[in-house]
Design an enzyme around this catalytic site. Structure first.
Site, short mmCIF file in Angstrom:
data_model
loop_
_atom_site.label_atom_id
_atom_site.label_comp_id
_atom_site.label_asym_id
_atom_site.label_seq_id
_atom_site.Cartn_x
_atom_site.Cartn_y
_atom_site.Cartn_z
CB ALA A 256 -1.00 0.04 1.16
CB ALA A 257 4.45 2.04 -0.14
N GLY A 258 2.34 2.43 -2.52
CA GLY A 258 1.92 3.09 -3.76
C GLY A 258 0.56 3.77 -3.60
CG ASP A 259 -2.77 1.54 -2.55
OD1 ASP A 259 -2.77 1.59 -3.79
OD2 ASP A 259 -2.94 0.49 -1.91
O1 RIB Z 1 -2.02 -1.93 -2.82
C1 RIB Z 1 -2.14 -2.81 -1.74
C2 RIB Z 1 -3.51 -3.46 -1.76
O2 RIB Z 1 -3.61 -4.29 -2.88
C3 RIB Z 1 -3.79 -4.36 -0.58
O3 RIB Z 1 -4.35 -3.69 0.51
C4 RIB Z 1 -4.70 -5.42 -1.17
O4 RIB Z 1 -5.98 -5.43 -0.65
C5 RIB Z 1 -4.70 -5.15 -2.67
O5 RIB Z 1 -5.82 -4.49 -3.08
#
Ligand code: RIB
Length: 339
Positions: A252-255
């Site tokens: 989730a670092a990219g998120d």
């Molecule tokens: O980007 C990370 C996410 O990818 C995780 O939280 C997982 O649920 C997937 O969607």
């Protein structure tokens, strides 16, 4: 009142094992710990933006099950408007099986479940919310027809549209042309350009970013510890080195990066400044386990960015005043780009 960031995307429960190594095909390895974290690329971006104190609305689908209730409650507790998050009638909540190794690297299998039921007809019901957006964020964990719908709507209403093309797949050029900010990591860049991972390197990334920028207005390639590369609509072509951090879990670092980018742009930063801010959000997220659990608060990001500034000298007061009046030239901007 700020126009909200509207995230239309996936909501998952992450089942996470942390161990020394990620198993190879056919291999069994022992993990050290197991956790359940709230995840989903869409929901992660929504939580990260909310923790940066920006108004966020989420559009998504969970299952009519315990995971779904828990995930929805988690988003609500972050102060996110979840009125457009609904329970799918016949699918379970999305889940992701994630293995994290000792270097913080991960591998992820997503079972989309209810996320696959977020269809254009659901988005149509959210038209007033979508039209009120300052920026619309999405990813590829919902049906492509819904991403198409969002991009068309954003273009029609002149709303900036940020697409995180994850998980990796090719997408139609017509869709690409409606994207304001495209943020692929290395794997996704290869899928979008139709090249093999061996062909993408820091030396060649400019070429491929520029190729994508022939479609999307602004392309920001996220390359983890190798930093980032920006090819922008205004002609800016620029590599960004990464912040040095000790990665614990890059999930989730990219998120986090995308949310940071959206918040920074909404607050009026130019693209290089916004990429630097986004990189700090992403870098901090990689220092903590989990997806939504790893998202930093706004004050932590500010503190981290201050800690990255050059040390003060004795006449720092005067110099600081000058620096504030004249921010550093673009070539000196540093950034980290988690993938
Ligand atoms: O980007 C990370 C996410 O990818 C995780 O939280 C997982 O649920 C997937 O969607």
């Amino acid at each position: 009142m700020n126009r909200p960031i509207v995230v239309a995307g996936s909501i998952n429960l992450d089942l996470v094992s942390i161990g020394k190594r990620i198993p190879a095909p056919g291999e069994t390895v022992k993990g050290d710990t197991f956790h359940t974290f709230h995840g989903g690329k869409g929901a992660n971006q929504a939580v990260a933006a909310a923790r940066l104190q920006y108004p966020v609305s989420m559009i998504g689908k969970v299952g009519a099950d315990d995971f779904g209730k828990r995930l929805q409650q988690g988003l609500r507790a972050e102060g996110i408007n979840v009125r457009a998050v609904s329970a799918a009638a016949s699918s379970a909540s999305g889940v992701a099986m994630i293995s994290v190794d000792a270097k913080g690297q991960n591998s992820i299998t997503v079972v989309p479940g209810a996320n696959n039921e977020l269809l254009p007809r659901d988005l149509e019901k959210c038209l007033p919310l979508l039209r009120s957006a300052g920026i619309i964020l999405t990813q590829l964990e919902i049906p492509l027809e819904s991403v198409e719908y969002l991009s068309t709507l954003a273009q029609r209403h002149k709303i900036p549209f940020m697409l995180d093309p994850a998980p990796a797949r090719s997408i139609p050029r017509t869709l690409l042309r409606r994207v304001t900010y495209l943020t692929p990591n290395e794997t996704e860049t290869c899928a979008l350009c139709g090249i093999s991972p061996a062909d993408l390197s820091p030396a060649t990334v400019a070429r491929y970013a520029q190729f994508l920028q022939g479609g999307a207005a602004n392309v920001i390639v996220k390359m983890g510890r190798l930093g980032a590369y920006v090819a922008a609509a205004d002609g800016l072509r620029m590599p960004f080195p990464a912040f040095r951090i000790k990665a614990v879990d890059s999930t989730a670092a990219g998120d986090a990066f995308n949310a940071g980018l959206a918040v920074a742009l909404m607050r009026g930063m130019d693209l290089p400044q916004a990429v630097r801010f986004a990189a700090a959000v992403g870098a901090l997220s990689a220092t903590r386990p989990g997806a939504q659990s790893s998202m930093p608060q706004g004050c932590e990001v500010e503190q981290f960015l201050r800690s990255q500034e050059p040390p003060r000298s004795r006449d720092s007061g005067a110099k600081r005043a000058l620096r504030t009046a004249n921010p550093p030239p673009r070539s000196r901007h540093e950034a980290a780009m988690p993938n």
